[in-house]
Scaffold this motif. Structure first.
Motif, PDB file in Angstrom:
ATOM      1  N   HIS A   1       0.844  -1.204   0.000  1.00 31.41           N
ATOM      2  CA  HIS A   1       0.000   0.000   0.000  1.00 31.41           C
ATOM      3  C   HIS A   1       0.874   1.247   0.000  1.00 31.41           C
ATOM      4  O   HIS A   1       0.607   2.215  -0.715  1.00 31.41           O
TER       5      HIS A   1
ATOM      6  N   ASP B   1      -3.771   0.055   6.358  1.00 37.01           N
ATOM      7  CA  ASP B   1      -4.575   0.095   5.135  1.00 37.01           C
ATOM      8  C   ASP B   1      -4.224  -0.997   4.144  1.00 37.01           C
ATOM      9  O   ASP B   1      -4.696  -0.988   2.996  1.00 37.01           O
TER      10      ASP B   1
ATOM     11  N   LEU C   1      -5.520  -3.550   4.857  1.00 43.51           N
ATOM     12  CA  LEU C   1      -6.781  -4.240   5.134  1.00 43.51           C
ATOM     13  C   LEU C   1      -7.894  -3.235   5.375  1.00 43.51           C
ATOM     14  O   LEU C   1      -7.682  -2.205   6.023  1.00 43.51           O
ATOM     15  N   GLU C   2      -9.074  -3.544   4.855  1.00 43.82           N
ATOM     16  CA  GLU C   2     -10.292  -2.799   5.164  1.00 43.82           C
ATOM     17  C   GLU C   2     -11.416  -3.822   5.319  1.00 43.82           C
ATOM     18  O   GLU C   2     -11.361  -4.904   4.735  1.00 43.82           O
TER      19      GLU C   2
ATOM     20  N   PRO D   1     -10.286  -1.245  -0.822  1.00 45.62           N
ATOM     21  CA  PRO D   1      -9.020  -0.655  -0.375  1.00 45.62           C
ATOM     22  C   PRO D   1      -8.521   0.352  -1.395  1.00 45.62           C
ATOM     23  O   PRO D   1      -8.793   0.227  -2.598  1.00 45.62           O
TER      24      PRO D   1
ATOM     25  N   TRP E   1       1.423  -6.450  -2.804  1.00 43.46           N
ATOM     26  CA  TRP E   1       0.418  -6.348  -1.740  1.00 43.46           C
ATOM     27  C   TRP E   1      -0.296  -7.692  -1.566  1.00 43.46           C
ATOM     28  O   TRP E   1      -0.516  -8.154  -0.446  1.00 43.46           O
TER      29      TRP E   1
ATOM     30  N   PRO F   1      -8.326  -3.948  10.947  1.00 44.11           N
ATOM     31  CA  PRO F   1      -7.996  -3.289   9.678  1.00 44.11           C
ATOM     32  C   PRO F   1      -7.761  -1.799   9.889  1.00 44.11           C
ATOM     33  O   PRO F   1      -8.078  -1.242  10.949  1.00 44.11           O
TER      34      PRO F   1
ATOM     35  N   VAL G   1      -9.893  -8.915   1.166  1.00 41.96           N
ATOM     36  CA  VAL G   1      -9.100  -7.927   0.438  1.00 41.96           C
ATOM     37  C   VAL G   1      -8.175  -8.622  -0.555  1.00 41.96           C
ATOM     38  O   VAL G   1      -8.019  -8.172  -1.706  1.00 41.96           O
TER      39      VAL G   1
ATOM     40  N   TRP H   1     -19.893  -3.324  -0.171  1.00 41.64           N
ATOM     41  CA  TRP H   1     -18.694  -2.577   0.191  1.00 41.64           C
ATOM     42  C   TRP H   1     -18.868  -1.093  -0.122  1.00 41.64           C
ATOM     43  O   TRP H   1     -19.551  -0.710  -1.089  1.00 41.64           O
TER      44      TRP H   1
ATOM     45  N   TYR I   1     -12.639   4.088  -5.183  1.00 39.58           N
ATOM     46  CA  TYR I   1     -11.239   3.674  -5.104  1.00 39.58           C
ATOM     47  C   TYR I   1     -10.864   2.602  -6.126  1.00 39.58           C
ATOM     48  O   TYR I   1      -9.677   2.342  -6.334  1.00 39.58           O
TER      49      TYR I   1
ATOM     50  N   THR J   1      -6.965   1.400  -8.266  1.00 40.23           N
ATOM     51  CA  THR J   1      -6.332   0.080  -8.264  1.00 40.23           C
ATOM     52  C   THR J   1      -6.145  -0.433  -9.682  1.00 40.23           C
ATOM     53  O   THR J   1      -5.106  -1.021 -10.013  1.00 40.23           O
TER      54      THR J   1
END
Length: 303
Positions: free
Chosen positions: A175, A193, A195-196, A201, A218, A235, A249, A288, A293, A297
């Motif tokens: 991350h 972060d 983990l969420e 994420p 990651w 998380p 995740v 979620w 976001y 990614t």
């Protein structure tokens, strides 16, 4: 103290946040002697940890800005009494570490070397970037000072709090370059972060300001964390759980990696891939939060 200099950086591709990013509420015990001040699913508020030993206590993350840092310090003092305090961070990002100034002189501040160096390189730019997320966030950054640690470690460091052991393990780049997990007595994991819970994420891919996220690595880090088999997983944001938090995740990132590779190999432009993968992921993980976001990614994997 680190001197803040003006920094030119792009506005993050994130929406303005209107809710004040305040760490609030009382610490809840999630394992014997391990407490969490929950984020309450408020954006830009982290889960904050306090670990009590017989002889000392450790705080994990601070919230954003001096007001949050002072709040966390006061709650930690209530729990720890007159025991000495340590502070460490899961990573350098503002909502996790930019309240550290409240702890200077009140606790022994411990960062890994990559965190410290990343703070030096990027801290001022991130202050300006986060101010751009709206008046509520900017207000919490008023008077912020970025502080150097008292102790720097590389790789792993163990803190003996008295009657319990806390392992600080450097696991970046993932991350961020300086990602660190905190493992308490081998059974409780603070993952930052990486983990969420029930949130997409964020891959902090903000070129040209920050492009150091390594989403493929990651996934490997999450495989390693699963192998540890922690009983309690805290998380960076979202509810405390077990290893399912790590697996969720990991599976999401692996899915985006596969889809991004397939679309890129087919010559699909990145912006079309962002739309396609975003629609697919929102459908697959429809409970979620923070679907905005997903595109970051996808762009990171395309890079």
């Amino acid at each position: 103290m680190l001197r803040l200099e003006s920094a030119m950086c792009p506005s993050p591709t994130l929406p303005e946040r209107s809710a004040p990013p305040l760490v609030r509420g009382e610490p809840a015990e999630v394992a014997p002697g391990v407490f969490v001040i929950a984020d309450r699913r408020v954006p830009i508020v982290p889960n904050v940890g306090v670990v009590l030993g017989d002889d000392a206590a450790l705080v994990v993350d601070t919230g954003i800005g001096p007001r949050n840092g002072a709040y966390v310090l006061e709650r930690a003092r209530r729990l720890a009494g007159d025991r000495p305090l340590y502070l460490t961070l899961t990573h350098f990002h503002p909502e996790h570490g930019f309240g550290a100034q409240a702890f200077k002189g009140e606790a022994t501040i411990v960062y890994n070397r990559a965190q410290r160096d990343e703070l030096h390189r990027k801290g001022a730019g991130y202050v300006e970037m986060f101010r751009g997320l709206g008046p509520a966030v900017a207000a919490e950054l008023e008077g912020v000072r970025l502080v150097d640690p008292d102790v720097v470690h590389t790789g792993e460091a163990e803190i003996d709090l008295g009657g319990r052991s806390v392992l600080l393990r450097e696991v970046g780049p993932a991350h961020t370059v300086g990602d660190q997990v905190v493992l308490v007595d081998g059974g409780t994991l603070f993952g930052g972060d990486l983990l969420e819970t029930r949130m997409f994420p964020i891959a902090p891919f903000f070129p040209p300001h920050d492009t150091d996220v390594e989403p493929g690595r990651w996934i490997g880090v999450l495989d390693d964390l699963l192998a540890l088999g922690p009983e309690v997983v805290v998380p960076g944001h979202g509810e405390v759980g077990g290893t399912e938090v790590i697996k969720d995740v990991r599976d999401y990132l692996d899915h985006v990696r596969g889809e991004a590779a397939r679309l890129r190999a087919g010559g699909v432009p990145v912006e079309e891939a962002v739309e396609a993968v975003g629609a697919d992921a929102r459908g697959r993980w429809d409970t979620w939060d923070h679907g905005e976001y997903i595109g970051l990614t996808v762009r990171a994997f395309y890079r």
